[in-house]
Design a protein around this motif. Sequence first.
Motif, PDB file in Angstrom:
ATOM      1  N   UNK A   1       0.859  -1.184   0.000  1.00 48.28           N
ATOM      2  CA  UNK A   1       0.000   0.000   0.000  1.00 48.28           C
ATOM      3  C   UNK A   1       0.890   1.227   0.000  1.00 48.28           C
ATOM      4  N   UNK A   2       0.338   2.337  -0.512  1.00 41.61           N
ATOM      5  CA  UNK A   2       1.075   3.587  -0.540  1.00 41.61           C
ATOM      6  C   UNK A   2       0.143   4.715  -0.958  1.00 41.61           C
ATOM      7  N   UNK A   3       0.426   5.902  -0.445  1.00 40.21           N
ATOM      8  CA  UNK A   3      -0.284   7.107  -0.899  1.00 40.21           C
ATOM      9  C   UNK A   3       0.374   7.679  -2.158  1.00 40.21           C
TER      10      UNK A   3
ATOM     11  N   UNK B   1      -7.836  -0.303 -12.111  1.00 45.27           N
ATOM     12  CA  UNK B   1      -6.903   0.681 -11.585  1.00 45.27           C
ATOM     13  C   UNK B   1      -5.508   0.078 -11.523  1.00 45.27           C
ATOM     14  N   UNK B   2      -4.513   0.927 -11.382  1.00 47.09           N
ATOM     15  CA  UNK B   2      -3.165   0.438 -11.158  1.00 47.09           C
ATOM     16  C   UNK B   2      -2.155   0.746 -12.240  1.00 47.09           C
TER      17      UNK B   2
ATOM     18  N   UNK C   1      -8.101  -0.260   6.908  1.00 51.03           N
ATOM     19  CA  UNK C   1      -7.763   0.744   5.898  1.00 51.03           C
ATOM     20  C   UNK C   1      -6.368   1.324   6.109  1.00 51.03           C
ATOM     21  N   UNK C   2      -6.038   1.766   7.296  1.00 50.32           N
ATOM     22  CA  UNK C   2      -4.694   2.311   7.517  1.00 50.32           C
ATOM     23  C   UNK C   2      -4.442   3.543   6.671  1.00 50.32           C
ATOM     24  N   UNK C   3      -3.376   3.525   5.883  1.00 53.14           N
ATOM     25  CA  UNK C   3      -2.987   4.677   5.073  1.00 53.14           C
ATOM     26  C   UNK C   3      -3.843   4.860   3.822  1.00 53.14           C
ATOM     27  N   UNK C   4      -4.413   3.800   3.312  1.00 54.27           N
ATOM     28  CA  UNK C   4      -5.055   3.861   2.009  1.00 54.27           C
ATOM     29  C   UNK C   4      -6.253   2.912   1.946  1.00 54.27           C
ATOM     30  N   UNK C   5      -7.219   3.252   1.103  1.00 51.42           N
ATOM     31  CA  UNK C   5      -8.358   2.356   0.879  1.00 51.42           C
ATOM     32  C   UNK C   5      -7.987   1.210  -0.053  1.00 51.42           C
TER      33      UNK C   5
ATOM     34  N   UNK D   1       6.474   3.072   0.360  1.00 47.92           N
ATOM     35  CA  UNK D   1       5.757   1.827   0.106  1.00 47.92           C
ATOM     36  C   UNK D   1       5.768   0.970   1.371  1.00 47.92           C
ATOM     37  N   UNK D   2       4.597   0.472   1.735  1.00 48.34           N
ATOM     38  CA  UNK D   2       4.484  -0.408   2.898  1.00 48.34           C
ATOM     39  C   UNK D   2       4.094  -1.806   2.412  1.00 48.34           C
ATOM     40  N   UNK D   3       4.903  -2.808   2.762  1.00 52.54           N
ATOM     41  CA  UNK D   3       4.589  -4.194   2.407  1.00 52.54           C
ATOM     42  C   UNK D   3       3.643  -4.742   3.476  1.00 52.54           C
TER      43      UNK D   3
END
Length: 138
Positions: free
Chosen positions: A6-8, A22-23, A75-79, A126-128
């Motif tokens: 995940x990442x913003x 998306x992506x 959710x944390x940092x991102x949906x 980037x968070x794994x």
Amino acid sequence: MEIIIESKRFNVWDEETTDGTLGKSVANWLMIGLSRKGFPIKLEKKEFSWQLYIPKNEIILYIKIYSLWKDTYEIGESMLAWKILTGYKLINKSTILSFFKRINPERELHKLNWAIKEFISSEPEIKILNMKEDLIEY
């Protein structure tokens, strides 16, 4: 290999898509990073995913990128989270007997997986979330 990140960093809401896939920004980011590591990559849109191809003699290495909607409690940092899957395909299955004398597909896939892990780990934004290294998709 399967990695969920995940990442913003990725602005997927500005991506133009007719089918909701998306992506592309994630795929472009990964393509640029792996190109710098010497992998000649081609990008292709698939149904519900983006796919990167790396032709290599009698095999094609590939990376599939899927968007994952996260549950509200995580959710944390991102949906959104991103699932990155790697695998390979034989180009000409009739050469399978001589195939292993020239190139070892698992070794080539391992090199790609190592490059992906190294690249993702070097990116502070980037968070794994999860990684399964022993998963091989054909």
